[in-house]
Motif scaffolding. Structure first.
Motif, PDB file in Angstrom:
ATOM      1  N   PHE A 174       0.838  -1.208   0.000  1.00 41.64           N
ATOM      2  CA  PHE A 174       0.000   0.000   0.000  1.00 41.64           C
ATOM      3  C   PHE A 174       0.870   1.253   0.000  1.00 41.64           C
ATOM      4  N   THR A 201      -3.343  -4.906  -1.184  1.00 44.72           N
ATOM      5  CA  THR A 201      -3.502  -3.460  -1.153  1.00 44.72           C
ATOM      6  C   THR A 201      -4.976  -3.079  -1.081  1.00 44.72           C
ATOM      7  N   GLU A 202      -5.782  -3.792  -1.885  1.00 48.26           N
ATOM      8  CA  GLU A 202      -7.169  -3.354  -2.032  1.00 48.26           C
ATOM      9  C   GLU A 202      -8.124  -4.062  -1.087  1.00 48.26           C
ATOM     10  N   ARG A 203      -7.746  -5.191  -0.619  1.00 46.69           N
ATOM     11  CA  ARG A 203      -8.530  -5.984   0.341  1.00 46.69           C
ATOM     12  C   ARG A 203      -9.944  -6.252  -0.145  1.00 46.69           C
ATOM     13  N   TRP A 250      -3.486   8.349   0.059  1.00 43.20           N
ATOM     14  CA  TRP A 250      -4.337   7.170  -0.210  1.00 43.20           C
ATOM     15  C   TRP A 250      -5.240   6.817   0.974  1.00 43.20           C
ATOM     16  N   GLU A 274      -9.354   6.623   0.819  1.00 48.71           N
ATOM     17  CA  GLU A 274     -10.101   5.410   1.129  1.00 48.71           C
ATOM     18  C   GLU A 274     -11.176   5.693   2.182  1.00 48.71           C
ATOM     19  N   PHE A 278     -10.567   3.061  -4.542  1.00 47.07           N
ATOM     20  CA  PHE A 278     -10.817   1.691  -4.981  1.00 47.07           C
ATOM     21  C   PHE A 278     -12.205   1.533  -5.602  1.00 47.07           C
TER      22      PHE A 278
END
Lengths: 371, 208
Positions: free
Chosen positions: A337, A369-371, B144, B148, B167
């Motif tokens: 990440f 990273t994105e889970r 980031w 998120e 994301f």
């Protein structure tokens, strides 16, 4: 993160090419929008989210015990590090003391995974360089580690070695002998691979002075693990914030100053060799006794952070528990990440042909990273 | 990089005049884990600047909506049966250390810092409808994590240079962690509408 503009992307000489989302370096999806000026990279835009699965939400619907299983499935290459750090956070809240033998077994599991993970990344580098004979050789050497995992833990990727309160496996005479003989096979092979990467012209031409991350940029991006250490950041959780029995282990934290693709590969090869010394020390000094606390451990309401050094660097877990068996919040941040952002610096003015090599050099893990 | 300095509490108190609640614990291996809860979330940036001067690295930011603490009034109302006034009053939500009502809609932000192996977590509570300053002017690494948090919750983070989705696709309704999403809707979100229009067309053709 903010992208770094080098040339004016609106100038007529620039073209935009999509790189990814598939097959940038690994079979995981990440999409780069790269503006090219001539043969050089002018601007990098990173678009993530292709494998976002909402695991952090899912974790709050599972009990702590179930989350040991769930967290191991976040990633394959650093699978063991997730339940390890998660269990450490739960043990911190519950005031649970892991038995000595359990701590040693946890170190062995973590270091076995490190050997396999680093060899995999270094193998892919050879493949991207176009030296497929070396790629296949390194993968074959890694196969020794895979067989070792299968023999000792019963699985080639997810070891299932961790439980809250200790380790979920034990070593007997037979598995210890397998472990030792595998290490004896691995050590000279890795030393030979290290020599090849140090001297081979094909490797050196494609990796030296490629994808350079300066020390100041490494600090600004907060990179961790081999990426940080290859740019002169002298940090390793195993030494800085020792856990399990790492304070008694021969952990050699090596740094390099050049910050290029080659330096990152050499750091990984060094750590793979060092991991073997650590496992041997564990086997030589392994105490007898229970491997875990036995009963289903009680974790009251509380909060804790736990960190461990995964193969890719610092992994941090934050656990907040309430009165129910499910966590109120479980949050983690994987090493990758932090490392994506550094790519915008590494790719500055890079050749288009080097993009995949540079992406691979941060040993990216997208599902993490994105889970 | 240096570890948590001995006078950290004094330094943090100087940076946050509204007050902090500070605690720390050092384990047998010499690793210190510290917690610093802010009374006033608007002093976050000053705290971050103070920590940046100490050489701290911002490691992670956690966003959450802590549930309201369980009400303990049921038993009391039986014993104080004669006290009609207390019963009629609507239950006041418990307040956090800084006075933010903990009613289940407030946001808790945990900023996890690393000081050469020591861990320091700064906790800030933000009431529903309020906002908090972005740490990106001090820490590039806040970029980031803040993006998120902004896509998961309805919290506004002020001063972020690039507040795009990280994301989740921009077509998805905001604040996904604040509402119940049926599983079928959730999984549909992973396909584009192109796929479904093709499926529908194929269906029409087949029925003709």
């Amino acid at each position: 993160m903010t992208t770094t503009s080098i040339a004016d992307p609106m100038s007529p000489a620039t073209t935009t090419i999509p790189v990814g989302p598939l097959h940038v370096a690994l079979e995981e999806p990440m999409y780069f929008r790269i503006d090219i000026s001539g043969e050089r990279v002018a601007h990098v835009g990173i678009n993530a989210g292709h494998v976002h699965r909402g695991i952090e939400y899912l974790a709050t619907k599972r009990t702590l015990i179930q989350n040991v299983v769930l967290t191991e499935r976040i990633c394959s290459l650093c699978s063991n590090s997730h339940p390890e750090a998660f269990a450490m956070a739960a043990e911190e809240i519950g005031g649970i003391e892991v038995p000595e033998r359990g701590k040693y077994l946890r170190v062995i599991a973590a270091e076995v995974k490190r050997v396999a993970s680093h060899l995999f990344n270094v193998a892919i580098l050879a493949h991207l360089v176009g030296y497929d004979a070396l790629f296949m050789h390194v993968m074959q050497v890694r196969e020794i580690a895979q067989d070792l995992k299968e023999g000792v833990f019963g699985n080639r990727m997810d070891l299932g070695a961790i439980c809250i309160g200790g380790a979920r496996y034990d070593l007997d005479e037979e598995t210890t002998a397998l472990l030792r003989s595998s290490l004896d096979k691995l050590e000279p092979e890795i030393a030979e691979i290290e020599k090849t990467y140090r001297t081979n012209g094909s490797i050196l031409r494609r990796t030296r002075d490629v994808g350079v991350l300066a020390n100041s940029d490494a600090i600004a991006c907060g990179v961790v693990g081999p990426v940080a250490r290859a740019s002169g950041v002298d940090y390793d959780v195993r030494r800085e914030a020792p856990y399990h029995v790492y304070d008694r282990m021969p952990v050699e934290v090596k740094t390099r100053q050049d910050g290029d693709v080659w330096s990152r590969a050499m750091i990984r090869l060094h750590e793979a060799r060092n991991a073997i010394s650590i496992i041997r020390r564990c086997l030589d000094t392994l105490p007898t006794g229970p491997v875990n606390v036995g009963e289903k451990p009680d974790v009251p309401a509380g909060r804790a952070v736990a960190r461990s050094e995964a193969p890719r660097g610092e992994l941090i877990y934050f656990l907040k528990t309430g009165d129910s068996e499910q966590p109120e919040r479980l949050k983690w941040r994987v090493p990758s990440f932090m490392n994506w952002d550094a790519l915008t610096f590494m790719m500055r003015d890079a050749k288009v042909a080097d993009i995949a090599i540079i992406v691979n050099s941060i040993d990216p893990c997208v599902s993490c990273t994105e889970r | 990089m240096s570890r948590i300095p001995d006078d950290i509490e004094t330094r943090l108190r100087a940076a946050a005049p509204s007050g902090i609640s500070y605690e720390q614990k050092t384990d047998p291996l010499g690793v210190t884990v510290a917690w610093c809860e802010l009374a006033n979330k608007d002093e976050l940036l000053a705290i971050a600047e103070c920590l940046a001067r100490c050489g701290a690295r911002l490691s992670m930011i956690t966003g959450s909506q802590p549930p309201a603490p369980p009400e303990v009034e049921a038993e009391e109302s039986e014993t104080d049966a004669g006290d009609g006034v207390a019963e009629a009053a609507s239950p006041e939500p418990t307040l956090s250390f800084g006075g933010t009502p903990l009613d289940g809609t407030a946001y808790e932000l945990d900023y996890h810092f690393d000081l050469a192996g020591d861990a320091l977590t700064v906790v800030a509570l933000v009431a529903q409808g309020s906002s908090i300053a972005s740490l990106t002017p001090v820490y590039r690494t806040a970029d980031w994590p803040e993006r998120e948090i902004m896509e998961l919750y309805g919290l506004r983070i002020v001063g972020h240079p690039d507040p795009r989705r990280l994301f989740l696709d921009k077509s998805i309704e905001p604040a996904v962690l604040e509402r119940l999403i049926p599983f079928s809707t959730l999984t549909n979100a992973t396909s584009t509408s192109d796929l479904w229009s093709k499926v529908m067309e194929a269906g029409k053709e087949a029925s003709q």
